[in-house]
Motif scaffolding. Structure first.
Motif, PDB file in Angstrom:
ATOM      1  N   ILE A 380       0.833  -1.204   0.000  1.00 52.26           N
ATOM      2  CA  ILE A 380       0.000   0.000   0.000  1.00 52.26           C
ATOM      3  C   ILE A 380       0.870   1.257   0.000  1.00 52.26           C
ATOM      4  N   LYS A 381       2.012   1.209   0.639  1.00 49.45           N
ATOM      5  CA  LYS A 381       2.928   2.361   0.611  1.00 49.45           C
ATOM      6  C   LYS A 381       3.346   2.674  -0.825  1.00 49.45           C
ATOM      7  N   SER A 382       3.583   1.641  -1.608  1.00 54.52           N
ATOM      8  CA  SER A 382       3.968   1.863  -3.005  1.00 54.52           C
ATOM      9  C   SER A 382       2.785   2.385  -3.826  1.00 54.52           C
ATOM     10  N   PHE A 383       1.565   2.071  -3.408  1.00 53.85           N
ATOM     11  CA  PHE A 383       0.372   2.563  -4.095  1.00 53.85           C
ATOM     12  C   PHE A 383       0.348   4.088  -4.158  1.00 53.85           C
ATOM     13  N   TYR A 384       0.716   4.747  -3.058  1.00 55.01           N
ATOM     14  CA  TYR A 384       0.679   6.211  -3.005  1.00 55.01           C
ATOM     15  C   TYR A 384       1.673   6.845  -3.979  1.00 55.01           C
ATOM     16  N   ILE A 385       2.721   6.114  -4.309  1.00 54.25           N
ATOM     17  CA  ILE A 385       3.707   6.615  -5.275  1.00 54.25           C
ATOM     18  C   ILE A 385       3.262   6.322  -6.705  1.00 54.25           C
ATOM     19  N   ILE A 386       2.793   5.096  -6.934  1.00 48.31           N
ATOM     20  CA  ILE A 386       2.409   4.683  -8.287  1.00 48.31           C
ATOM     21  C   ILE A 386       1.260   5.519  -8.830  1.00 48.31           C
ATOM     22  N   ARG A 387       0.314   5.920  -7.979  1.00 52.74           N
ATOM     23  CA  ARG A 387      -0.880   6.642  -8.422  1.00 52.74           C
ATOM     24  C   ARG A 387      -0.597   8.094  -8.818  1.00 52.74           C
ATOM     25  N   LYS A 388       0.559   8.607  -8.439  1.00 54.28           N
ATOM     26  CA  LYS A 388       0.837  10.044  -8.578  1.00 54.28           C
ATOM     27  C   LYS A 388       0.711  10.586 -10.009  1.00 54.28           C
ATOM     28  N   LEU A 446       4.577  16.663 -15.665  1.00 51.22           N
ATOM     29  CA  LEU A 446       5.523  17.615 -16.245  1.00 51.22           C
ATOM     30  C   LEU A 446       4.971  18.233 -17.526  1.00 51.22           C
ATOM     31  N   THR A 447       4.296  17.430 -18.349  1.00 54.45           N
ATOM     32  CA  THR A 447       3.685  17.963 -19.568  1.00 54.45           C
ATOM     33  C   THR A 447       2.628  18.999 -19.224  1.00 54.45           C
ATOM     34  N   LEU A 448       1.838  18.737 -18.198  1.00 55.42           N
ATOM     35  CA  LEU A 448       0.830  19.710 -17.759  1.00 55.42           C
ATOM     36  C   LEU A 448       1.490  20.998 -17.301  1.00 55.42           C
ATOM     37  N   VAL A 449       2.563  20.882 -16.535  1.00 57.52           N
ATOM     38  CA  VAL A 449       3.279  22.077 -16.059  1.00 57.52           C
ATOM     39  C   VAL A 449       3.737  22.921 -17.249  1.00 57.52           C
ATOM     40  N   MET A 491       2.045  22.062  -6.513  1.00 58.52           N
ATOM     41  CA  MET A 491       3.293  21.308  -6.626  1.00 58.52           C
ATOM     42  C   MET A 491       3.803  20.932  -5.245  1.00 58.52           C
ATOM     43  N   VAL A 492       3.606  21.817  -4.279  1.00 58.65           N
ATOM     44  CA  VAL A 492       3.974  21.493  -2.901  1.00 58.65           C
ATOM     45  C   VAL A 492       3.092  20.368  -2.381  1.00 58.65           C
ATOM     46  N   ASP A 493       1.794  20.461  -2.676  1.00 60.17           N
ATOM     47  CA  ASP A 493       0.838  19.478  -2.195  1.00 60.17           C
ATOM     48  C   ASP A 493       1.081  18.102  -2.813  1.00 60.17           C
ATOM     49  N   GLU A 494       1.327  18.064  -4.105  1.00 59.53           N
ATOM     50  CA  GLU A 494       1.513  16.792  -4.800  1.00 59.53           C
ATOM     51  C   GLU A 494       2.954  16.293  -4.724  1.00 59.53           C
ATOM     52  N   GLY A 495       3.897  17.207  -4.512  1.00 65.09           N
ATOM     53  CA  GLY A 495       5.302  16.832  -4.424  1.00 65.09           C
ATOM     54  C   GLY A 495       6.077  17.281  -5.652  1.00 65.09           C
ATOM     55  N   ILE A 501       9.832  15.201 -12.103  1.00 62.02           N
ATOM     56  CA  ILE A 501      10.699  14.116 -12.576  1.00 62.02           C
ATOM     57  C   ILE A 501       9.836  13.100 -13.324  1.00 62.02           C
ATOM     58  N   PRO A 502      10.126  12.843 -14.584  1.00 66.39           N
ATOM     59  CA  PRO A 502       9.228  12.028 -15.416  1.00 66.39           C
ATOM     60  C   PRO A 502       9.330  10.520 -15.219  1.00 66.39           C
ATOM     61  N   THR A 503      10.174  10.064 -14.301  1.00 65.41           N
ATOM     62  CA  THR A 503      10.385   8.617 -14.142  1.00 65.41           C
ATOM     63  C   THR A 503       9.106   7.886 -13.774  1.00 65.41           C
ATOM     64  N   ASN A 504       8.382   8.417 -12.773  1.00 67.23           N
ATOM     65  CA  ASN A 504       7.154   7.758 -12.332  1.00 67.23           C
ATOM     66  C   ASN A 504       6.100   7.734 -13.429  1.00 67.23           C
ATOM     67  N   ALA A 505       6.009   8.836 -14.172  1.00 69.06           N
ATOM     68  CA  ALA A 505       5.021   8.915 -15.255  1.00 69.06           C
ATOM     69  C   ALA A 505       5.326   7.883 -16.329  1.00 69.06           C
ATOM     70  N   ALA A 506       6.594   7.697 -16.641  1.00 69.69           N
ATOM     71  CA  ALA A 506       6.978   6.696 -17.644  1.00 69.69           C
ATOM     72  C   ALA A 506       6.620   5.288 -17.172  1.00 69.69           C
TER      73      ALA A 506
END
Length: 518
Positions: A380-388, A446-449, A491-495, A501-506
């Protein structure tokens, strides 16, 4: 020399005995844990308790049951919900339904195809189409629908599985022992108070959740309200577009929810809701909203028809925002609107919820038995990262877009409002890029930004035209500062790491956007 060798062999024998002893003990402990897990699964009524059978709860129940889990779903009211939020399933949401094996739930509910977003401001308009992209593995279309009909289809699909128990009841509280949730206490339809236990409890009982504060430290913020009503026996000239008018002070949306019904929804300030009883609401819709709605496409005509017919199925719904906070308690997960909310103007809440359901399903698949609370907590801890990537993109877009749409007398804010309209209508990669993000087809923060930065520059250029002056330059600088404030807060709220950093999005695209079925 003999005594020396004797001591050496004695020491080696001691070390060997010690190693063998601990290996046996470790193996025995692991066997005991496995036996305990098996015993818990055998004796427990369910593997998972799900509180709430809305879109998220029903979809999760079906997904986990298909993987062999025994699921107990407790829903307060099993009658068809009557609500006007959640009436657009974005293209990205349709992909998630397909990946969960639930795409057929959009059939037989008179859902309408949506190909585009039509926007109107001060007599001008533009139509923004979902892009056809070879990188998106599903049909680039959304669906307008009756939310209650979709929910009932999802419930029926989940309940069709033998290992799903769908029950009507009101959950009163979570059962906790030493910071670990063991199950729930609820009243069934007969009024009997019952306790139910399971290794994992999932709370997804909506925006007005009774259990949220028991699981996570979070609080919702009311941003505004929407008044919505249905116009019967009506069809728009363009039934395949979401029609968004940049009204003053708040926007209005009109769209075709069934083959002969049109939804009208107008935003209202949080602290000033016109009264239905004394006719203030009718007066507001007729004299404030209707004159700003375009006459083209039967939009104004349809709105006025609905007002004259008495505002059928009229409802007032609060628009709420709540950032996602991780749950530190073991044995419980919070999902859906009970977990994370954003302004509904971009109609992406169901898409985010289904994305979360898909992630949870995939993570739990790696566990043959979810009775091991420690392993579940780690997943579940990894869930919070994967969903970002999906969640942060949608949350940020909703927050910024909803603020930009509000009309004021502030020249800097109005410049941003006009700049946003101009950017969206400009065509090319600007329009297709924003529509891909809106539709959940390109969940890359990042694309949205980068698009938001481009909208800010467009707004500054609008304020500086036709030629710069000290006043125009000052307002353009204020627009830049406003944009930084809006974007920076989220950005502060979401991190910053998750946004930039596009790694998670990829990784998200690779694992959750690659195919239309799983």
């Amino acid at each position: 020399m003999v005594p020396t060798y004797a001591w050496l062999w004695t020491f080696l024998a001691f070390i060997l005995t010690w190693i063998v002893f601990h290996l046996i003990k470790r193996k025995k402990t692991a066997a005991e844990e496995a036996e305990a897990e098996t015993e818990e699964r055998r004796d427990g009524v369910a593997d998972v308790i799900i509180v709430g059978a809305g879109v998220a709860g029903s979809a999760l129940a079906y997904a986990l049951a298909k993987d062999g889990r025994r699921v107990h779903v407790i829903e307060r009211d099993l009658k068809e919900p009557q609500r006007f939020m959640g009436e657009l399933m974005q293209a990205g949401g349709r992909l998630k339904l397909a990946q969960l094996g639930l795409e057929d739930c959009l059939k037989e509910i008179d859902a309408q195809e949506s190909h585009s977003l039509a926007i109107y401001k001060d007599g001008k308009h533009g139509t923004l189409y979902y892009p056809s992209s070879t990188k998106f593995p599903y049909e680039p279309q959304a669906r307008f629908l009756r939310n209650g009909r979709l929910v009932q289809r999802l419930r029926k699909k989940a309940a069709s599985l033998a290992n799903v128990q769908l029950e009507e009841g009101t959950v009163k509280s979570l059962i906790e022992e030493k910071g670990m949730v063991k199950g729930v206490t609820y009243k069934n339809s007969a009024g009997e108070e019952i306790t139910a236990f399971a290794p994992l409890t999932v709370v997804c009982d909506g925006c007005y959740s009774n259990l949220r504060r028991s699981a996570i430290d979070n609080k919702e913020e009311v941003l505004s309200h929407f008044v919505g009503f249905v116009v019967k026996n009506s069809r728009l000239e363009d039934p395949h577009s979401m029609h968004l008018t940049f009204c003053k002070p708040f926007p209005c949306v009109i769209y075709q929810i069934t083959s002969d019904e049109v939804r009208v929804a107008a935003e209202l300030p949080a602290d000033s809701i016109p009264s239905m009883a004394n006719g203030e609401m009718v007066n507001f819709l007729k004299k404030t909203v209707a004159p700003q709605i375009p006459e083209t496409g039967k939009l104004r005509e349809t709105l006025l028809k609905g007002v004259d017919e008495g505002l059928l199925e009229v409802k007032i719904h609060a628009t709420m925002s709540m950032s996602a906070k991780s749950c530190d308690k073991k044995g419980v997960i919070v999902l859906g609107d009970a977990f994370n909310m954003r302004h509904p103007i971009i109609a992406s809440g169901m898409m985010v919820a289904l994305s979360d359901v898909l992630i949870i399903r995939n993570l739990l698949r790696s566990l043959p038995n979810i009775g091991n609370t420690k392993k579940v907590s780690e997943l579940i801890k990894s869930f919070y990262i994967i969903r970002k990537p999906m969640a942060a993109t949608v949350n940020t877009l909703a927050a910024v877009f909803s603020q930009v749409l509000i009309a004021t007398t502030d020249e800097a804010r109005e410049g941003m409002r006009q700049g946003c309209f101009n950017y969206l209508c400009s065509g090319g990669f600007r329009t297709t890029g924003m529509m891909a993000i809106l539709g959940g087809m390109n969940p890359r923060p990042l694309t949205l930004v980068l698009h938001l930065v481009a909208i800010t520059l467009t707004s500054m250029g609008y304020l500086l035209s036709p030629f710069p002056s000290p006043r125009r330059f000052w307002h353009s600088l204020r627009t830049f500062a406003l944009a930084l404030k809006m974007l920076g807060a989220h950005m502060v709220d979401e991190g910053f790491k998750e946004m930039l950093i596009p790694t998670n999005a990829a990784a998200y695209r690779r694992n959750y956007m690659a195919t239309a079925s799983d």
